[in-house]
Each structure stands twice: as C-alpha cells, then as structure tokens.
Motif scaffolding. Structure first.
Motif, PDB file in Angstrom:
ATOM      1  N   ARG A 165     -31.677 -19.849 -22.002  1.00  0.00           N
ATOM      2  CA  ARG A 165     -30.656 -18.981 -22.600  1.00  0.00           C
ATOM      3  C   ARG A 165     -29.510 -19.792 -23.187  1.00  0.00           C
ATOM      4  O   ARG A 165     -29.059 -19.532 -24.308  1.00  0.00           O
ATOM      5  CB  ARG A 165     -30.137 -18.000 -21.556  1.00  0.00           C
ATOM      6  N   SER A 166     -29.044 -20.784 -22.441  1.00  0.00           N
ATOM      7  CA  SER A 166     -27.921 -21.586 -22.941  1.00  0.00           C
ATOM      8  C   SER A 166     -28.338 -22.422 -24.148  1.00  0.00           C
ATOM      9  O   SER A 166     -27.562 -22.603 -25.093  1.00  0.00           O
ATOM     10  CB  SER A 166     -27.385 -22.493 -21.832  1.00  0.00           C
ATOM     11  N   ARG A 207     -28.023 -21.262 -31.744  1.00  0.00           N
ATOM     12  CA  ARG A 207     -27.495 -20.206 -32.613  1.00  0.00           C
ATOM     13  C   ARG A 207     -26.138 -20.615 -33.186  1.00  0.00           C
ATOM     14  O   ARG A 207     -25.856 -20.402 -34.370  1.00  0.00           O
ATOM     15  CB  ARG A 207     -27.378 -18.901 -31.822  1.00  0.00           C
ATOM     16  N   GLU A 208     -25.307 -21.205 -32.346  1.00  0.00           N
ATOM     17  CA  GLU A 208     -24.003 -21.682 -32.812  1.00  0.00           C
ATOM     18  C   GLU A 208     -24.164 -22.831 -33.806  1.00  0.00           C
ATOM     19  O   GLU A 208     -23.447 -22.910 -34.807  1.00  0.00           O
ATOM     20  CB  GLU A 208     -23.160 -22.143 -31.618  1.00  0.00           C
ATOM     21  N   GLY A 215     -35.272 -21.809 -27.261  1.00  0.00           N
ATOM     22  CA  GLY A 215     -35.196 -21.175 -25.953  1.00  0.00           C
ATOM     23  C   GLY A 215     -36.447 -21.418 -25.127  1.00  0.00           C
ATOM     24  O   GLY A 215     -36.377 -21.783 -23.943  1.00  0.00           O
ATOM     25  N   ILE A 269     -34.393 -20.596 -33.198  1.00  0.00           N
ATOM     26  CA  ILE A 269     -33.681 -20.199 -31.971  1.00  0.00           C
ATOM     27  C   ILE A 269     -34.675 -19.809 -30.877  1.00  0.00           C
ATOM     28  O   ILE A 269     -34.531 -20.205 -29.713  1.00  0.00           O
ATOM     29  CB  ILE A 269     -32.712 -19.039 -32.279  1.00  0.00           C
ATOM     30  N   LYS A 278     -24.955 -21.796 -37.419  1.00  0.00           N
ATOM     31  CA  LYS A 278     -23.961 -21.060 -38.200  1.00  0.00           C
ATOM     32  C   LYS A 278     -23.568 -21.887 -39.422  1.00  0.00           C
ATOM     33  O   LYS A 278     -23.379 -23.096 -39.343  1.00  0.00           O
ATOM     34  CB  LYS A 278     -22.735 -20.745 -37.346  1.00  0.00           C
ATOM     35  N   ALA A 329     -30.708 -21.652 -26.345  1.00  0.00           N
ATOM     36  CA  ALA A 329     -30.851 -20.757 -27.495  1.00  0.00           C
ATOM     37  C   ALA A 329     -29.490 -20.397 -28.074  1.00  0.00           C
ATOM     38  O   ALA A 329     -29.312 -20.357 -29.301  1.00  0.00           O
ATOM     39  CB  ALA A 329     -31.609 -19.498 -27.079  1.00  0.00           C
ATOM     40  N   GLN A 330     -28.517 -20.156 -27.197  1.00  0.00           N
ATOM     41  CA  GLN A 330     -27.175 -19.824 -27.673  1.00  0.00           C
ATOM     42  C   GLN A 330     -26.535 -21.014 -28.383  1.00  0.00           C
ATOM     43  O   GLN A 330     -25.876 -20.861 -29.420  1.00  0.00           O
ATOM     44  CB  GLN A 330     -26.299 -19.382 -26.496  1.00  0.00           C
ATOM     45  N   ALA A 331     -26.744 -22.204 -27.831  1.00  0.00           N
ATOM     46  CA  ALA A 331     -26.196 -23.406 -28.465  1.00  0.00           C
ATOM     47  C   ALA A 331     -26.815 -23.626 -29.843  1.00  0.00           C
ATOM     48  O   ALA A 331     -26.124 -24.006 -30.796  1.00  0.00           O
ATOM     49  CB  ALA A 331     -26.445 -24.623 -27.573  1.00  0.00           C
TER      50      ALA A 331
END
Length: 511
Positions: free
Chosen positions: A58-59, A65-66, A44, A40, A69, A61-63
């Motif tokens: 940021r987007s 992270r999802e 980023g 992650i 899962k 890294a968030q993507a």
C-alpha cells in the motif's frame, strides 16, 4: 531537452502520441506508454511480502502515485505547446489518435497548461485541436468498425478495414469467425500486399493455435505478466474440419505472399545454390516477442536452442554492481534464497549447478531457469542472468570474487528497467540436452508463484513459429536456388549468421 533545441526535435513528431511517448519516457524511463494505473498496480504487487510485517504494497503504491504526478515548468509547457501547434496532421485525425490514451492526455493538458496557451493568437492550431478534443467532435475509426460489425454489415466493415490494412491483419482471425472465412479472406487479399512481411508471417505462425478448439493462448500484455486466455468464443461454433480449412487457407495465403516478395526481390546474379545450417530450422523468427532485457555480450532470438556441453549446466546471477550498498535479495532458479546486503558498488552473485545425469535418473522432463526479487520491489537494475559451460571447475578468486571465466558464458542478458517481479530466462530440456532461451515475466516472491502451464504454452508458441530455416527454404524455392547439404554454396547461412538478428530481419523480413 534544452529550449534552444526544442524546434529541432519537431521533425521527429508526426502525431500527438509521439510527443506523449517522449514525455512519458522522460517521466518514467519506459520506452512504451505504460499507463499510470498499470505502473501503480504493479508497484503495489511487487512490494507484497509473504511476511505481513514486511508487506509494503500500500505504501509503495501510494509513493508511486505521488511520483507519477505531473509537474512541468513554464519553459517545458511552452515547448510542448509549440510542438502540438506545429503538427501538420488534421486536428480530427490527431484527436482520434489521442483517443485511446484520453485519460493520460487530460492529465497532460492540465499539467502543461495547454488551455492557457491555446488562448494566445499564435497558437491557433492548438486551440482548434483542444476544442475538437474536449467536445469529442471527431469520429473514432475503431468504433465505426465495431458498430458495423455488430450490425453484421460485412461490406461496410471490410471497406473500413481496407483503409487500414494493419488493423485488418490484426483482426483477421476474429473476422473470419464472425463473417466466414471465404468472404473475409477475399477482402483481405485486396490489401495483403500493403502489409509488412513480419505481419504476414505472424498470421501464418499463429493461425493453428488460434483456431484450435479448447486451446488456451499465452499473451504478454504491456507492463504485465504472462497470462493464459481462453479461445475465442466463436471457435466452438465451427466443426473441426472447418477450422482446419481456415488454418490452411491462412497459411497458404501467407506462403504465397512471402514467396512472391522473395521472387520480386531477386536480382540478377550468378547465385545458383544455398546452404542452410540444420540448426536454423530450430531457431524461430524474432516476431512479436516483447523483451525487457539487454543482450550486450551475446545475442540470440527467443526460442534459440543451445546444446549442453558436458553433463552439467551452471546458472549464474549477479546483481547490485554499480549500485550503492543496500538490501537487495534476488532469488535464482529455485527456493534457495541467500539474504544478503550488496557490497557498495561491487555487487553479489549466486550460482546453481545442475547435473543432467541426476535429472535423468529422477525422470525430470525440463528445468525452468528463473530469477525473481525476494525483497520488496522489482528485479534489480543491471541484474545479469545466464548460464555457462561447466567443462571447467568453478573457482572463487579471493582477489576479485569472480567465480568463473567470462569466456565460458554461453548466454546472458541484463535487466535494465523493469516492472517485473520475476523472469523465466531459459528452459533446460533434459532428454534433448538443450537449453531454450526465452523470456516469460511472472509475479510473486518465490518460484512457487510461477504457473508451469504458462511455460508449456509459451514453448508451444515458440514451436509454432516459423523458423529462420523454413523462411530461407521459401526464399530458395522462390528464387530458384538449389539447396545443398554441405557449406559450399553461393549463399551460406550458418548458426553464427543467425545470431546477428539485424541481418536476419533485414534479409528475411525486409525491415
């Protein structure tokens, strides 16, 4: 993996981490277990852009992270539960192996619903494993070593280290500084014969750089960029003569062990002589080099030197082949950036030609060959970089778009799966008129993000390595073979032979 073949795979899993490695490979495509937080964080950073409007760190890294899962079907959950339940390893030992990746295992246990399966009568071994794991009713060997080391209990520390010779070897230098060289090496000699040859050779190669005061060392952490680290803080407490003695003791021990292995491996034969190509004394052994590229057209060990033919070197880079049309902007070697959209399935290429006479005129010492992703993301999958013989003029074919004859390529590699933003893939030594093949990952959108000191330290690291020729000379001495200067001998080792890395490793390291 299909359920009906899951039981067949059981024989390939001897520890819980073997199972974790398989599951993580299926999830991420990485053969090593790179932790989620590392992936992650790298994602980023790789999507940072010098233009704020285009920054997607940021987007992205968030993507990611999802994306990481964990979601498994009932069928997959039962498959993994059976694998863990059928392990023959003692549960306490299994838990100790799981401990370094405890955070990942907690996530896996929840996602795979292992607590639910552990309540079933037929999963008794899994129940015991999870009970010990969650209660932490197991002893971590490394923790015991550290506890005794901090107590300055040399006897107990070495007793524990002898149980795991590989870990003893990896902590040998630090223990020499902590307990003293004489006592540490005396204990190490009792188990050194149990170590693989490559580990013994590695100790001899890196002793000098480790014990040199004030000398930074370069490391390549898993999934990260090349970093420079400070020397061990205890090095400064020793006199220079003491440190040199430590280096000599380690190197002498390693040579003694390697020579003894060659002597014991000698079989009765009529071989009396050996020829070693002088070039082999400039090719380092392939030990401890993490690589994220595929050499599917030519093969060379990191540190191999390629003589430059002619007065020019032509670098090339191709990317996007086989991929759908999209914006992929890769940068080759310097600030030249060609914004482009890759044609559908065909790919795009860049070329740079270097004139050695001009480089000599301006006093250049070396030129680093780099490629990096200028657009957001990592180096493009299937990106190919390398250099070619410039003896022939470059012509662009209007029909195929190919600008060179593939037979002129001196060396090239292909990036398959990477977390890296940039890669140094070679260094041209101008005065020596030779190219050193290497791999140094770095971060950043342009070549300005590259720390030249890192390249210099890596070149020093390659110079410190034992070469193929040096180890062959040890083999000749141990087996009583006479070295000759012409390629007319019972055993002949040439540069072409050294390009077969599997043959080199098998002969010299026994792997």
């Amino acid at each position: 993996m299909e359920q009906d073949r899951a039981q067949e795979a059981q024989i390939y899993f001897s520890t819980p981490n073997d199972i974790l490695r398989y599951l993580w490979y299926k999830k991420t495509g990485f053969l090593q277990i790179i932790e989620p937080k590392t992936i992650i964080r790298k994602t980023g950073r790789n999507n940072t852009h010098i233009c704020g409007v285009l920054d997607k760190s940021r987007s992205a890294a968030q993507a990611k992270r999802e994306e990481l899962k964990l979601k498994y079907t009932r069928r997959e959950c039962k498959m993994v539960a059976l694998w863990l339940n059928n392990l023959t390893m003692a549960p306490e030992k299994a838990c100790e192996i799981m401990h370094p990746k405890r955070e990942m295992w907690v996530r896996m246990i929840r996602a795979l619903r292992l607590a639910e399966y552990a309540r079933k009568p037929e999963f008794g071994n899994l129940k015991e494993l999870m009970d010990i794991f969650y209660r932490q009713a197991y002893t971590v060997w490394q923790g015991e070593v550290e506890r005794n080391r901090l107590k300055a209990d040399a006897e107990q520390t070495f007793a524990l280290l002898k149980q795991r010779p590989g870990m003893f070897a990896r902590s040998l230098f630090a223990n020499m500084l902590w307990f003293g060289a004489e006592e540490t090496l005396a204990a190490f000699k009792e188990v050194v014969h149990l170590l693989p040859a490559r580990l013994v050779v590695t100790l001899g190669m890196y002793a000098e750089s480790y014990f040199e005061p004030g000398r930074k060392r370069m490391v390549k952490p898993l999934g990260g960029n090349a970093l420079l680290i400070e020397p061990h803080y205890l090095v400064g407490l020793y006199m220079e003569d003491q440190l040199k003695a430590m280096v000599k003791d380690v190197q002498d021990l390693c040579k003694e062990v390697v020579a003894a292995r060659f002597a014991s491996a000698a079989v009765e034969s009529e071989n009396k002589s050996m020829y070693i190509d002088p070039m082999l004394f400039h090719i380092p052994l392939s030990i401890g080099d993490r690589s994220e590229t595929i050499q599917d057209t030519s093969c060379a060990l990191q540190g191999t030197r390629f003589p430059v033919e002619g007065d020019k070197v032509r670098l090339f880079m191709q990317w996007g082949k086989g991929l759908p049309a999209q914006h992929l902007d890769m940068d080759l070697s310097c600030h030249i950036t060609l914004p482009s959209t890759t044609p559908n399935k065909k790919g795009t290429a860049e070329y740079i030609e270097l004139d050695l006479n001009e480089l000599n005129r301006v006093g250049a010492e070396y030129v680093a060959f780099t490629c990096n992703a200028y657009s957001n993301g990592t180096i493009s999958p299937n990106l190919v970089v390398g250099w070619m013989n410039s003896a022939y003029p470059m012509k662009i074919s209007e029909r195929t778009g190919v600008a060179y004859d593939p037979s002129c390529v001196q060396h090239q590699v292909r990036v398959s799966q990477s977390l890296q933003k940039g890669l140094v893939f070679g260094v041209l030594k101008v005065k020596e008129r030779e190219i050193v093949w290497l791999e140094i990952p770095f971060g950043g959108q342009t070549i300005l993000s590259l720390d030249t000191q890192t390249i210099e330290k890596y070149l020093d690291k390659l110079e410190a390595k034992t070469t193929v020729g040096e180890l062959l000379a040890v083999k000749a001495q141990a087996q009583g073979l006479k070295l000759v200067d012409i390629p007319e001998a019972d055993e002949i080792y040439t540069r072409e032979w050294a390009l077969n890395t599997a043959a080199v490793t098998k002969l010299l390291l026994g792997d």
